[in-house]
Design an enzyme around this catalytic site. Structure first.
Site, PDB file in Angstrom:
ATOM      1  N   ASP A   1     -16.283  36.488  32.324  1.00 44.62           N
ATOM      2  CA  ASP A   1     -17.361  35.516  32.310  1.00 44.62           C
ATOM      3  C   ASP A   1     -18.681  36.254  32.607  1.00 44.62           C
ATOM      4  O   ASP A   1     -18.898  37.351  32.097  1.00 44.62           O
ATOM      5  CB  ASP A   1     -17.031  34.408  33.326  1.00 44.62           C
TER       6      ASP A   1
ATOM      7  N   TYR B   1     -23.891  22.631  28.403  1.00 47.29           N
ATOM      8  CA  TYR B   1     -23.791  22.684  29.872  1.00 47.29           C
ATOM      9  C   TYR B   1     -24.751  23.699  30.487  1.00 47.29           C
ATOM     10  O   TYR B   1     -25.311  23.450  31.565  1.00 47.29           O
ATOM     11  CB  TYR B   1     -22.337  22.947  30.303  1.00 47.29           C
TER      12      TYR B   1
ATOM     13  N   TYR C   1     -26.843  31.007  35.848  1.00 42.30           N
ATOM     14  CA  TYR C   1     -27.482  30.149  34.855  1.00 42.30           C
ATOM     15  C   TYR C   1     -28.999  30.223  34.819  1.00 42.30           C
ATOM     16  O   TYR C   1     -29.599  30.435  33.769  1.00 42.30           O
ATOM     17  CB  TYR C   1     -26.977  28.703  35.038  1.00 42.30           C
TER      18      TYR C   1
ATOM     19  N   HIS D   1     -10.486  30.588  28.429  1.00 41.26           N
ATOM     20  CA  HIS D   1     -11.520  31.232  29.243  1.00 41.26           C
ATOM     21  C   HIS D   1     -10.950  31.907  30.501  1.00 41.26           C
ATOM     22  O   HIS D   1     -11.512  32.879  30.986  1.00 41.26           O
ATOM     23  CB  HIS D   1     -12.546  30.174  29.637  1.00 41.26           C
TER      24      HIS D   1
END
Length: 315
Positions: free
Chosen positions: A103, A147, A230, A293
């Site tokens: 990730d 998202y 993010y 994932h």
């Protein structure tokens, strides 16, 4: 997990939590988690590599799990995580490592290898390929309810997550990220509402696992996690000015073909057409057809075997 030991390392004025297993004289493998993950995400891999004669180390990033939060979480950048990783290696007197990430941990590895190539024997990324540190653009091609776009809005995810306890937030994200579709909310829907409360956990993720994650995120909250990765993606400080972002160390990408990240605009082409190899010429790519994932938890034995083949081949 009795064999895994826990310690704290002072790094850049913070006390960072590190899980480890294996002999101090063995070659070192550092595992770097993603979101909504923690050192525990690597439990299967840590035990396997230690049994094979390596020393496994898995830190919680600053502001995650048992590590101290930074004084100003909203100002945290990827470069802070790079600097923490370097400080952990120096504090533990480790001169050279293998890095394994998944990730957004792959962004940490990409930057770390570019800046400190001499400290890296090789690296493995799961689900996200090596990429030069530039501002991402894929969100521009996806709907408003994507998202990442939602989580980049100050306050929106805080309000959305704040309706639930930490364990339920992790549960919802685990279910959502285990699907092969990119999580996108409707215009009048919040991200947490994408998952119906009655939806079961993935078969490979137990209530006990969820409780371990829930307790760790209950402690840390989500403030730093929403910032890095993010919101930090939008920070130009993460755009390193490296003229030729090329690394010459051996590398492996393990890609689940049912990982929703594979559907991000441009990602599949970047991997399949070999563009990634312009930056990492010594890269091997292995696809896991049913992999999602969280492939390292979904198919731990297979992933352990791939990682160990890589480590033993380059030690």
């Amino acid at each position: 997990m009795d064999e895994i030991e826990h310690k704290y390392v002072q790094a850049n004025g913070l006390k960072l939590h590190v899980a480890e297993i294996g002999s101090e004289s063995s070659p070192v493998v550092v595992f770097l988690h993603g979101f909504p993950e923690i050192w525990y995400s690597w439990r299967h891999q840590m035990i396997a590599v230690a049994k094979a004669g390596f020393r496994a180390i898995a830190p919680d990033y600053r502001g995650y799990g048992l590590s101290d939060p930074p004084p100003q979480p909203e100002k945290t950048t990827f470069l802070d995580l790079i600097s923490d990783l370097l400080a952990i290696l120096d504090a533990l007197n480790i001169s050279k490592v293998f890095l394994v990430s998944k990730d957004f941990g792959s962004a940490v590895v990409s930057i770390f290898v570019l800046l400190h190539q001499e400290r890296v024997s090789g690296f493995v990324t799961l689900g996200v390929p090596f990429r030069p540190p530039r501002l991402p653009t894929h969100h521009k091609l996806l709907p408003e309810g994507f998202y990442i776009s939602r989580w980049q809005e100050p306050g929106r995810a805080e309000a959305d997550f704040g309706r639930l306890d930490a364990k339920t937030v992790v549960r919802n994200i685990y279910i959502m990220f285990s699907r092969s579709e990119i999580p996108i909310a409707q215009e009048n829907q919040e991200i947490m509402d994408i998952v119906e409360p009655s939806t079961p956990l993935p078969s490979w993720f137990s209530e006990e696992d969820l409780a371990a994650y829930g307790a760790l995120y209950e402690k840390s909250g989500f403030q730093t996690a929403l910032q890095v990765p993010y919101r930090a993606f939008l920070d130009r400080k993460n755009e390193l000015n490296i003229p030729i972002p090329k690394v010459e160390v051996p590398a492996l990408l393990i890609m689940g073909e049912k990982d929703y990240v594979f559907k991000f605009p441009g990602i599949e082409d970047y991997i399949r057409n070999g563009e990634v190899k312009k930056f990492v010429p010594k890269l091997d790519i292995i696809y896991i057809p049913e992999g999602t994932h969280f492939v390292q938890e979904q198919f731990p034995d297979h992933v352990n075997e791939l990682i160990l083949n890589f480590l033993t081949g380059h030690s």
